[in-house]
Write an enzyme that holds these catalytic residues in place. Structure first.
Site, PDB file in Angstrom:
ATOM      1  N   THR A 134       9.175   2.580   2.457  1.00 12.97           N
ATOM      2  CA  THR A 134       9.501   2.638   3.881  1.00 12.97           C
ATOM      3  C   THR A 134       9.321   4.035   4.492  1.00 12.97           C
ATOM      4  O   THR A 134       9.475   4.189   5.696  1.00 12.97           O
ATOM      5  CB  THR A 134      10.954   2.179   4.114  1.00 12.97           C
ATOM      6  OG1 THR A 134      11.831   2.958   3.285  1.00 12.97           O
ATOM      7  CG2 THR A 134      11.123   0.707   3.760  1.00 12.97           C
ATOM      8  N   THR A 154       9.116   8.617  -0.161  1.00 12.23           N
ATOM      9  CA  THR A 154      10.401   9.318  -0.114  1.00 12.23           C
ATOM     10  C   THR A 154      11.556   8.403   0.285  1.00 12.23           C
ATOM     11  O   THR A 154      12.708   8.851   0.321  1.00 12.23           O
ATOM     12  CB  THR A 154      10.339  10.519   0.851  1.00 12.23           C
ATOM     13  OG1 THR A 154       9.752  10.103   2.103  1.00 12.23           O
ATOM     14  CG2 THR A 154       9.508  11.641   0.258  1.00 12.23           C
ATOM     15  N   SER A 155      11.282   7.148   0.593  1.00  9.59           N
ATOM     16  CA  SER A 155      12.347   6.177   0.823  1.00  9.59           C
ATOM     17  C   SER A 155      11.774   4.786   0.602  1.00  9.59           C
ATOM     18  O   SER A 155      10.591   4.549   0.845  1.00  9.59           O
ATOM     19  CB  SER A 155      12.920   6.296   2.233  1.00  9.59           C
ATOM     20  OG  SER A 155      14.106   5.517   2.358  1.00  9.59           O
ATOM     21  N   SER A 156      12.625   3.881   0.126  1.00  9.73           N
ATOM     22  CA  SER A 156      12.139   2.543  -0.203  1.00  9.73           C
ATOM     23  C   SER A 156      13.288   1.553  -0.197  1.00  9.73           C
ATOM     24  O   SER A 156      14.459   1.934  -0.131  1.00  9.73           O
ATOM     25  CB  SER A 156      11.468   2.536  -1.584  1.00  9.73           C
ATOM     26  OG  SER A 156      12.432   2.778  -2.601  1.00  9.73           O
TER      27      SER A 156
END
Length: 395
Positions: free
Chosen positions: A86, A107-109
């Site tokens: 994400t 760096t985000s998921s």
């Protein structure tokens, strides 16, 4: 276009199927967590995301939205047991005109539901407990905790302000109102302490002292430990009066490392072709990537990273660099095996060889054979039992 009520009905059916599949696979073991999976609308937490393309060449991620793949396929992917990206490189995505992304670091998921519920089951919660979550992310796992324990029992910390804002919006839309904070998860949240359980959904190089102070004796800390080369694995600790002790699981979840503990941008000084002393290597560079052996290499040289590079237009060599001590090891293929060239205060490859040899001597076990002991003065990973072979974590 499918109407909102129809989306809700389709999503509810897919959630029930997901819960059944996870239960059948043994990841969902209790009715209350099954009810949470069947109730929490994951599609509200990841309305848009990226999946890795299967095209050859450089790693590329492609956007997935109801508009790019169609509503039915989007929902099917949302409720699959997959991790979806994400955010990349800490920057927000322009969803008004999403493009494929290459040469970027996620760096985000949204972690796969199977891993999320496996960790939540291992947290061993009861109705009267308070939980601190490190790494809110999309807020999906936060919502599962709220469904199971109630809003007032859940505190969650996210380091990225924009990620936290989107999670808050999705949680509110889903009917959940936990305590949400933006900050450094290593510090925990003293005002909400004590906690009965702490769960971290990002990787840490060690156990932050604040966690030990804020979780009650007998409480559980569940987190992934990882280094700058790879994930060490999921560890479950029981907090004591003066520290914590516990075991790694046999799973190997590779969560992103906490941003405050990312490796320095500089790899360190790349040695010249004549630097260091040479000898025959007992192991080649494959131990840096092989299951089991790579776990040992990460323990042995916690401040190192590695990469491959041709030297003077010749064959590719593997460089292992320690930016903390400016030590290095360079591995090159020979007619009979591998040669290593080392320099600096630490003999990096000797440390790797010693750790891998010890692991092989003990029968090359998986990570479930390893434990962790934490005190105020040291944190040590051990093999077999606390008196067995030991490797300190970086402070």
């Amino acid at each position: 276009m499918t109407s909102e009520p129809d989306i809700g009905e389709a999503a509810a059916d897919l959630r029930r199927r997901l819960a059944h599949r996870l239960e059948k696979d043994g990841r969902l073991r209790s009715p209350k967590w099954r009810a949470a999976v069947a109730a929490v609308p994951r599609h509200l937490f990841i309305p848009r995301f990226y999946r890795e393309s299967d095209a050859p060449g450089v790693t590329t991620w492609e956007p997935v939205t109801p508009e790019t793949v169609g509503q039915e396929e989007w929902l099917r992917l949302v409720y699959g047991d997959e991790t979806w990206m994400t955010q990349f490189d800490g920057r927000d995505i322009d969803w008004a005109d999403p493009k494929p992304i290459s040469n970027a670091a996620p760096t985000s998921s949204s972690t796969s539901p199977g891993l999320v519920v496996r960790m939540l089951e291992d947290l061993d919660v009861r109705e009267d407990m308070h939980v601190l979550e490190i790494g809110t992310g999309t807020g999906y796992s936060t919502a599962l905790l709220c469904h199971r324990l109630g809003n007032e029992a859940v505190t969650s910390i996210e380091t990225d302000e924009n990620v936290a804002r989107r999670a808050r919006e999705a949680l509110t839309m889903s009917g959940f109102t936990p305590r949400l904070l933006v900050g450094d998860g290593r510090a925990g949240h003293l005002d909400g302490a004590p906690y009965d359980r702490l769960i971290a959904t990002c990787g840490f190089r060690n156990i932050p002292p604040a966690w030990l102070e804020q979780v009650v004796p007998g409480g559980i800390i569940l987190t992934t430990l990882r280094g700058w080369m790879r994930s060490l694995g999921l560890v479950k600790l029981i907090v004591t009066e003066d520290g914590a002790n516990g075991w790694f699981s046999e799973d190997d979840p590779s969560f992103m490392i906490a941003r405050q503990q990312e490796a320095p941008e500089s790899l360190g000084m790349v040695p010249g072709p004549d630097d260091g002393t040479k000898r025959e290597a007992l192991y080649g560079p494959d131990v840096l990537t092989s299951t089991g052996a790579a776990f040992m290499a990460q323990l042995a040289v916690p401040d190192a990273r590695f990469f491959t590079l041709p030297v003077d237009g010749g064959p590719v060599s593997t460089f292992v660099l320690d930016s903390v001590t400016d030590s290095f090891a360079v591995l090159a293929a020979t007619a009979s095996g591998w040669q290593v060239r080392q320099g600096g205060p630490r003999r990096l490859w000797e440390a790797v060889e010693s750790a891998v040899a010890t692991w092989e001597e003990y029968g090359s076990p998986n990570t479930a054979a390893f434990g962790l002991s934490v005190t105020r003065s040291e944190q040590v990973v051990w093999l077999g039992n606390p008196n067995g072979p030991r490797w300190p974590l970086p402070s």
